[in-house]
Design a protein around this motif. Structure first.
Motif, PDB file in Angstrom:
ATOM      1  N   TYR A  48       0.820  -1.213   0.000  1.00 20.62           N
ATOM      2  CA  TYR A  48       0.000   0.000   0.000  1.00 20.62           C
ATOM      3  C   TYR A  48       0.851   1.260   0.000  1.00 20.62           C
ATOM      4  O   TYR A  48       0.733   2.105  -0.897  1.00 20.62           O
ATOM      5  N   PHE A  49       1.723   1.411   0.992  1.00 19.12           N
ATOM      6  CA  PHE A  49       2.427   2.681   1.184  1.00 19.12           C
ATOM      7  C   PHE A  49       3.465   2.945   0.093  1.00 19.12           C
ATOM      8  O   PHE A  49       3.842   4.100  -0.124  1.00 19.12           O
ATOM      9  N   THR A  50       3.942   1.927  -0.571  1.00 18.21           N
ATOM     10  CA  THR A  50       4.924   2.139  -1.634  1.00 18.21           C
ATOM     11  C   THR A  50       4.317   1.954  -3.012  1.00 18.21           C
ATOM     12  O   THR A  50       4.350   2.868  -3.848  1.00 18.21           O
ATOM     13  N   LEU A  51       3.738   0.786  -3.259  1.00 18.69           N
ATOM     14  CA  LEU A  51       3.245   0.483  -4.600  1.00 18.69           C
ATOM     15  C   LEU A  51       1.933   1.195  -4.900  1.00 18.69           C
ATOM     16  O   LEU A  51       1.838   1.996  -5.842  1.00 18.69           O
ATOM     17  N   PHE A  52       0.904   0.929  -4.102  1.00 21.56           N
ATOM     18  CA  PHE A  52      -0.422   1.486  -4.368  1.00 21.56           C
ATOM     19  C   PHE A  52      -0.411   3.008  -4.281  1.00 21.56           C
ATOM     20  O   PHE A  52      -0.900   3.699  -5.186  1.00 21.56           O
ATOM     21  N   ASP A  53       0.144   3.550  -3.208  1.00 26.51           N
ATOM     22  CA  ASP A  53       0.165   5.005  -3.039  1.00 26.51           C
ATOM     23  C   ASP A  53       0.992   5.671  -4.128  1.00 26.51           C
ATOM     24  O   ASP A  53       0.618   6.735  -4.642  1.00 26.51           O
ATOM     25  N   GLY A  54       2.109   5.059  -4.514  1.00 24.14           N
ATOM     26  CA  GLY A  54       2.943   5.633  -5.565  1.00 24.14           C
ATOM     27  C   GLY A  54       2.226   5.700  -6.896  1.00 24.14           C
ATOM     28  O   GLY A  54       2.305   6.708  -7.615  1.00 24.14           O
ATOM     29  N   LEU A  55       1.492   4.632  -7.243  1.00 15.93           N
ATOM     30  CA  LEU A  55       0.751   4.619  -8.500  1.00 15.93           C
ATOM     31  C   LEU A  55      -0.440   5.573  -8.459  1.00 15.93           C
ATOM     32  O   LEU A  55      -0.767   6.223  -9.460  1.00 15.93           O
ATOM     33  N   ILE A  56      -1.093   5.660  -7.307  1.00 16.73           N
ATOM     34  CA  ILE A  56      -2.214   6.589  -7.157  1.00 16.73           C
ATOM     35  C   ILE A  56      -1.737   8.035  -7.328  1.00 16.73           C
ATOM     36  O   ILE A  56      -2.390   8.846  -8.003  1.00 16.73           O
ATOM     37  N   GLN A  57      -0.598   8.375  -6.735  1.00 15.76           N
ATOM     38  CA  GLN A  57      -0.072   9.740  -6.862  1.00 15.76           C
ATOM     39  C   GLN A  57       0.339  10.037  -8.301  1.00 15.76           C
ATOM     40  O   GLN A  57       0.219  11.179  -8.766  1.00 15.76           O
ATOM     41  N   THR A  58       0.826   9.027  -9.016  1.00 17.22           N
ATOM     42  CA  THR A  58       1.123   9.200 -10.437  1.00 17.22           C
ATOM     43  C   THR A  58      -0.145   9.533 -11.204  1.00 17.22           C
ATOM     44  O   THR A  58      -0.182  10.460 -12.025  1.00 17.22           O
ATOM     45  N   TYR A  59      -1.198   8.772 -10.938  1.00 15.95           N
ATOM     46  CA  TYR A  59      -2.485   8.998 -11.612  1.00 15.95           C
ATOM     47  C   TYR A  59      -3.033  10.392 -11.298  1.00 15.95           C
ATOM     48  O   TYR A  59      -3.526  11.090 -12.197  1.00 15.95           O
ATOM     49  N   ILE A  60      -2.940  10.810 -10.047  1.00 13.10           N
ATOM     50  CA  ILE A  60      -3.452  12.121  -9.651  1.00 13.10           C
ATOM     51  C   ILE A  60      -2.666  13.235 -10.339  1.00 13.10           C
ATOM     52  O   ILE A  60      -3.258  14.201 -10.853  1.00 13.10           O
ATOM     53  N   PHE A  61      -1.350  13.116 -10.377  1.00 11.67           N
ATOM     54  CA  PHE A  61      -0.529  14.150 -11.009  1.00 11.67           C
ATOM     55  C   PHE A  61      -0.862  14.265 -12.492  1.00 11.67           C
ATOM     56  O   PHE A  61      -1.011  15.371 -13.032  1.00 11.67           O
TER      57      PHE A  61
END
Length: 225
Positions: free
Chosen positions: A199-212
């Motif tokens: 979650y804190f590395t993979l999921f959150d990192g991909l979510i922040q990419t999508y948001i940006f």
């Protein structure tokens, strides 16, 4: 905080212009960039000539990614999607790896505000570039006075806040995930990090990419409306 250095580490200095310090964040960013360039050459000169009419395996995944990027861009920027889709695709790949590189034991370069701010400045430049291309310089300036002229300074400040907002959002979220994972490693160094990193590395990192990426397209789309 013990065990977590929030400042970039200077690895070496380039002896020009009085010395240009090169930090670990910059080096990791270079590694990701070079890796993506090599990957692009491999796809272009090895896989691309072997592509078939009916996609399978890697070709199918690659075509799905490209189609999604172009479709996603088209929904936001319409006639400019053909020009902006390569930039959006590059953002997806670079930020996707930069935000999740901690899985390989490296510190994400996006945990340093200078890296996220640099990406945000590029988006800010494109917002104004395409706004001027669509409406002309005078038309772009007139947008600040709509619907009533006295809100022009407020809208100008809002536009100037866009790169700060984009940079701070990604920096804060990725750094927060890094801090949480470091704390977890200190408390339960063996089992817990393996599960929580999903979650804190993979999921959150991909979510922040999508948001940006989504916000970048949204702001550009608003500039050309």
């Amino acid at each position: 905080m013990e065990g977590i250095d929030l400042n970039p580490k200077v690895l070496f200095t380039i002896p020009i212009l009085g010395g240009i310090p090169v930090t670990d964040a910059v080096c990791i960013s270079w590694v990701i960039t070079v890796g993506l360039i090599i990957f692009g050459f491999i796809v272009r000169f090895y896989f691309f000539p072997r592509f078939q009419d009916v996609p399978r395996g890697f070709q199918n995944i690659l075509e799905m990614l490209v189609e999604w990027v172009y479709s996603f861009s088209r929904d936001a920027v319409h006639e400019y999607s053909g020009e902006l889709a390569p930039y959006i695709g590059t953002l997806v790949l670079y930020l996707g790896f930069a935000n999740t590189v901690e899985l390989w034991g490296l510190r994400p370069p996006t945990t340093y505000i200078v890296i996220t701010f640099a990406m945000s400045i590029i988006t800010f430049f494109l917002i104004n570039l395409y706004g001027i291309r669509k409406k002309g310089l005078l038309g772009r300036l007139k947008d600040y006075g709509k619907p009533v002229p006295f809100i022009a300074p407020i809208k100008a400040l809002s536009d100037l806040a866009v790169p700060v907002s984009l940079a701070s959002r990604m920096f804060g979220n990725i750094l927060g995930g890094l801090v949480v994972m470091e704390l977890v490693r200190q408390v339960a160094p063996v089992v817990a990090p393996a599960f929580l990193s999903i979650y804190f590395t993979l999921f959150d990192g991909l979510i922040q990419t999508y948001i940006f990426v989504t916000l970048s397209l949204t702001f550009i789309g608003e500039a050309i409306e």
